[in-house]
Scaffold this motif. Structure first.
Motif, PDB file in Angstrom:
ATOM      1  N   VAL A 107       5.673   8.437  -6.568  1.00 51.69           N
ATOM      2  CA  VAL A 107       7.057   8.615  -6.107  1.00 51.69           C
ATOM      3  C   VAL A 107       7.962   7.401  -6.326  1.00 51.69           C
ATOM      4  O   VAL A 107       9.153   7.460  -6.015  1.00 51.69           O
ATOM      5  CB  VAL A 107       7.089   9.007  -4.601  1.00 51.69           C
ATOM      6  N   VAL A 108       7.383   6.296  -6.843  1.00 57.83           N
ATOM      7  CA  VAL A 108       8.216   5.099  -6.976  1.00 57.83           C
ATOM      8  C   VAL A 108       8.616   4.847  -8.433  1.00 57.83           C
ATOM      9  O   VAL A 108       8.192   5.558  -9.344  1.00 57.83           O
ATOM     10  CB  VAL A 108       7.507   3.840  -6.396  1.00 57.83           C
ATOM     11  N   LYS A 159       2.992  -0.382  -7.976  1.00 58.44           N
ATOM     12  CA  LYS A 159       2.282   0.880  -8.224  1.00 58.44           C
ATOM     13  C   LYS A 159       2.629   1.451  -9.603  1.00 58.44           C
ATOM     14  O   LYS A 159       1.745   1.917 -10.335  1.00 58.44           O
ATOM     15  CB  LYS A 159       2.611   1.900  -7.118  1.00 58.44           C
ATOM     16  N   ASP A 190       6.691  13.441  -1.582  1.00 60.20           N
ATOM     17  CA  ASP A 190       5.551  12.950  -0.799  1.00 60.20           C
ATOM     18  C   ASP A 190       4.532  13.994  -0.367  1.00 60.20           C
ATOM     19  O   ASP A 190       3.356  13.891  -0.668  1.00 60.20           O
ATOM     20  CB  ASP A 190       6.056  12.276   0.481  1.00 60.20           C
ATOM     21  N   SER A 204       1.028   6.272  -0.345  1.00 58.89           N
ATOM     22  CA  SER A 204       0.973   5.208   0.658  1.00 58.89           C
ATOM     23  C   SER A 204      -0.061   5.598   1.718  1.00 58.89           C
ATOM     24  O   SER A 204      -0.220   6.779   2.056  1.00 58.89           O
ATOM     25  CB  SER A 204       2.363   5.068   1.271  1.00 58.89           C
ATOM     26  N   LYS A 240       0.611   8.070   4.545  1.00 63.08           N
ATOM     27  CA  LYS A 240       0.907   9.488   4.293  1.00 63.08           C
ATOM     28  C   LYS A 240      -0.311  10.393   4.331  1.00 63.08           C
ATOM     29  O   LYS A 240      -0.273  11.522   3.851  1.00 63.08           O
ATOM     30  CB  LYS A 240       1.639   9.611   2.945  1.00 63.08           C
ATOM     31  N   ASN A 259       0.979  -2.892  -2.196  1.00 62.44           N
ATOM     32  CA  ASN A 259       2.388  -3.179  -2.457  1.00 62.44           C
ATOM     33  C   ASN A 259       2.643  -4.469  -1.682  1.00 62.44           C
ATOM     34  O   ASN A 259       2.318  -5.527  -2.183  1.00 62.44           O
ATOM     35  CB  ASN A 259       3.304  -2.018  -2.052  1.00 62.44           C
ATOM     36  N   ARG A 307      14.675   5.633   9.034  1.00 62.44           N
ATOM     37  CA  ARG A 307      13.784   6.464   8.205  1.00 62.44           C
ATOM     38  C   ARG A 307      12.383   5.849   8.195  1.00 62.44           C
ATOM     39  O   ARG A 307      12.226   4.645   8.024  1.00 62.44           O
ATOM     40  CB  ARG A 307      14.311   6.528   6.771  1.00 62.44           C
ATOM     41  N   GLN A 356       8.047   6.740   6.926  1.00 61.44           N
ATOM     42  CA  GLN A 356       7.075   7.596   6.234  1.00 61.44           C
ATOM     43  C   GLN A 356       6.408   8.467   7.300  1.00 61.44           C
ATOM     44  O   GLN A 356       6.549   8.208   8.490  1.00 61.44           O
ATOM     45  CB  GLN A 356       6.030   6.738   5.534  1.00 61.44           C
ATOM     46  N   PHE A 387      10.432   9.839   0.347  1.00 57.79           N
ATOM     47  CA  PHE A 387      10.928   8.601  -0.259  1.00 57.79           C
ATOM     48  C   PHE A 387      12.112   8.865  -1.197  1.00 57.79           C
ATOM     49  O   PHE A 387      13.080   8.103  -1.218  1.00 57.79           O
ATOM     50  CB  PHE A 387       9.787   7.944  -1.036  1.00 57.79           C
ATOM     51  N   ASN A 407      10.658  -1.173   4.252  1.00 54.33           N
ATOM     52  CA  ASN A 407       9.939  -1.061   2.989  1.00 54.33           C
ATOM     53  C   ASN A 407       9.678  -2.461   2.448  1.00 54.33           C
ATOM     54  O   ASN A 407      10.401  -3.390   2.796  1.00 54.33           O
ATOM     55  CB  ASN A 407      10.742  -0.250   1.959  1.00 54.33           C
ATOM     56  N   ASN A 461      10.179  -1.936  -3.290  1.00 55.63           N
ATOM     57  CA  ASN A 461      10.713  -0.578  -3.151  1.00 55.63           C
ATOM     58  C   ASN A 461      12.200  -0.599  -2.810  1.00 55.63           C
ATOM     59  O   ASN A 461      12.974   0.212  -3.302  1.00 55.63           O
ATOM     60  CB  ASN A 461       9.969   0.185  -2.053  1.00 55.63           C
ATOM     61  N   LEU A 491       2.433  -2.101   3.565  1.00 57.17           N
ATOM     62  CA  LEU A 491       2.508  -0.825   2.834  1.00 57.17           C
ATOM     63  C   LEU A 491       1.672  -0.959   1.554  1.00 57.17           C
ATOM     64  O   LEU A 491       1.936  -1.827   0.722  1.00 57.17           O
ATOM     65  CB  LEU A 491       3.961  -0.472   2.491  1.00 57.17           C
ATOM     66  N   TYR A 545      -1.532   1.418  -0.997  1.00 58.55           N
ATOM     67  CA  TYR A 545      -1.875   2.753  -1.502  1.00 58.55           C
ATOM     68  C   TYR A 545      -3.377   2.988  -1.623  1.00 58.55           C
ATOM     69  O   TYR A 545      -4.135   2.044  -1.832  1.00 58.55           O
ATOM     70  CB  TYR A 545      -1.274   2.927  -2.903  1.00 58.55           C
TER      71      TYR A 545
END
Ligand code: LMR
Length: 333
Positions: A36-37, A43, A75, A93, A96, A149, A172, A174, A195, A212, A216, A237, A239
């Motif tokens: 998603v990034v 990542k 996500d 992440s 999630k 990250n 906001r 995750q 995201f 974040n 990011n 954060l 993964y």
């Protein structure tokens, strides 16, 4: 008639020669890797490195297709797509994994639990990391590696020096219950959001702020829509690189070995650049000047730690007291 028969024989012979000269080439196995990034993040760069090495070490038997920036899935969708086999590899992440029913990974979200990358690596590169991956097996998922990250900064359109500055702010997060508890403990109103939707939500005021790592924040241009950020580094954060287990177990052994070698090297590469990428992103945002970055004083930091400490206790049942204890034991100096 005769001519036709000869021509037919000739055609047959030619086809035979061609068949001998050009043995059938097996189609490569396609491995879709969705994330998603931006490609320009730890990542994103790790995924590109894996693609390059995987194709090299399998002699082209595997064709890795990387889809960044939520191009394929957002996500929550991406985890469903992995389980259904619509994609083969992801690197979500660690915040999630709750919706999968594996809440232990939320241990990584506990505020101030890792004082440094070194402490964190004792978990991700040790037995606790393996133990957490074992919990994914009955979800049809295999965990291959942990990619860093970095540590998060808090941002908003007002300065965030002390917990009172969060009062009533829509933040906001995750999809992690630990992050929800963290924002509640600060007096903010947490809002789970994909995201890919964060920049617009910040721009239009749907939310006031977020957290974040700098990489990011910068690559999503969040610094253009956040006037202030605090270098609190209150949470991590990172993964888990995961694959569809059926796909992975079904690969020919030599192909899987090639992919494992590629993953080991891509992991070393991704973890080797993560801190520097975040440092560079922070420097670039400071240079741009659209966001004012605040350091916490010692007293302010003590206030954050005191406000967030109860989250550990509050979330113990959800994460699992054993998992929390294992992480704390692994990181004890
Ligand atoms: C987020 O949703 O903020 C992050 O998990 C995005 C990512 O993959 O780094």
């Amino acid at each position: 008639m005769l001519t036709r028969r000869i021509l037919g024989a000739l055609a047959g012979a030619t086809a035979l020669t061609l068949a001998i000269a050009a043995p059938a080439v097996a189609e490569p196995i396609v491995l879709k890797f969705s994330h998603v990034v931006s490609p320009d993040t730890p990542k994103g760069k790790g995924a590109a490195k894996f693609e390059e090495l995987a194709e090299l070490y399998t002699d082209g038997a595997v064709d890795v297709e990387v889809y960044p920036n939520s191009q394929l899935y957002k996500d929550k969708e991406e985890l469903e797509a992995l389980q259904l086999g619509a994609v083969q590899m992801l690197a979500p992440s660690l915040a999630k994994f709750g919706p999968l029913g594996v809440q232990d990974f939320e241990v990584f979200d506990l505020p101030f639990i890792f004082p440094s990358y070194d402490a964190l690596h004792k978990v991700t590169q040790g037995d606790v990391g393996k133990m957490l991956f074992d919990k994914l097996a009955d979800k049809g998922i295999a965990g291959l590696a942990y990619w860093d990250n970095g540590f998060k900064v808090m941002s908003a359109n007002s300065p965030l020096h002390v917990p009172d500055d969060f009062l009533g702010l829509k933040m906001r997060i995750q999809s992690s219950k630990v992050l929800e508890a963290e924002m509640n403990a600060l007096g903010a109103v947490p809002q789970v959001m994909a995201f890919s939707e964060v920049y617009q939500a910040l721009q239009t005021g749907v939310v006031d702020g977020t957290e974040n790592p700098p990489s990011n924040m910068y690559t999503q241009k969040m610094n253009e829509v956040q006037s202030d950020a605090t270098l609190s580094y209150h949470g991590y954060l990172g993964y888990a690189v995961i694959v569809n287990k059926q796909f992975w177990d079904g690969l020919p052994e030599d192909v899987r070995a090639g992919l494992e070698k590629a993953m080991a090297e891509a992991t070393e590469y991704a973890n080797g650049i993560a801190k520097e990428e975040n440092d560079k992103a922070l420097a670039a945002m400071m240079e741009t000047g659209t966001t004012t970055f605040h350091e916490l004083t010692e007293e302010e930091r003590a206030e954050w730690i005191a406000a967030l400490a109860p989250v550990h206790e509050e979330m113990a049942d959800r994460i699992g007291a054993e998992t929390i204890a294992a992480v704390k034991a692994a990181t004890a100096e």
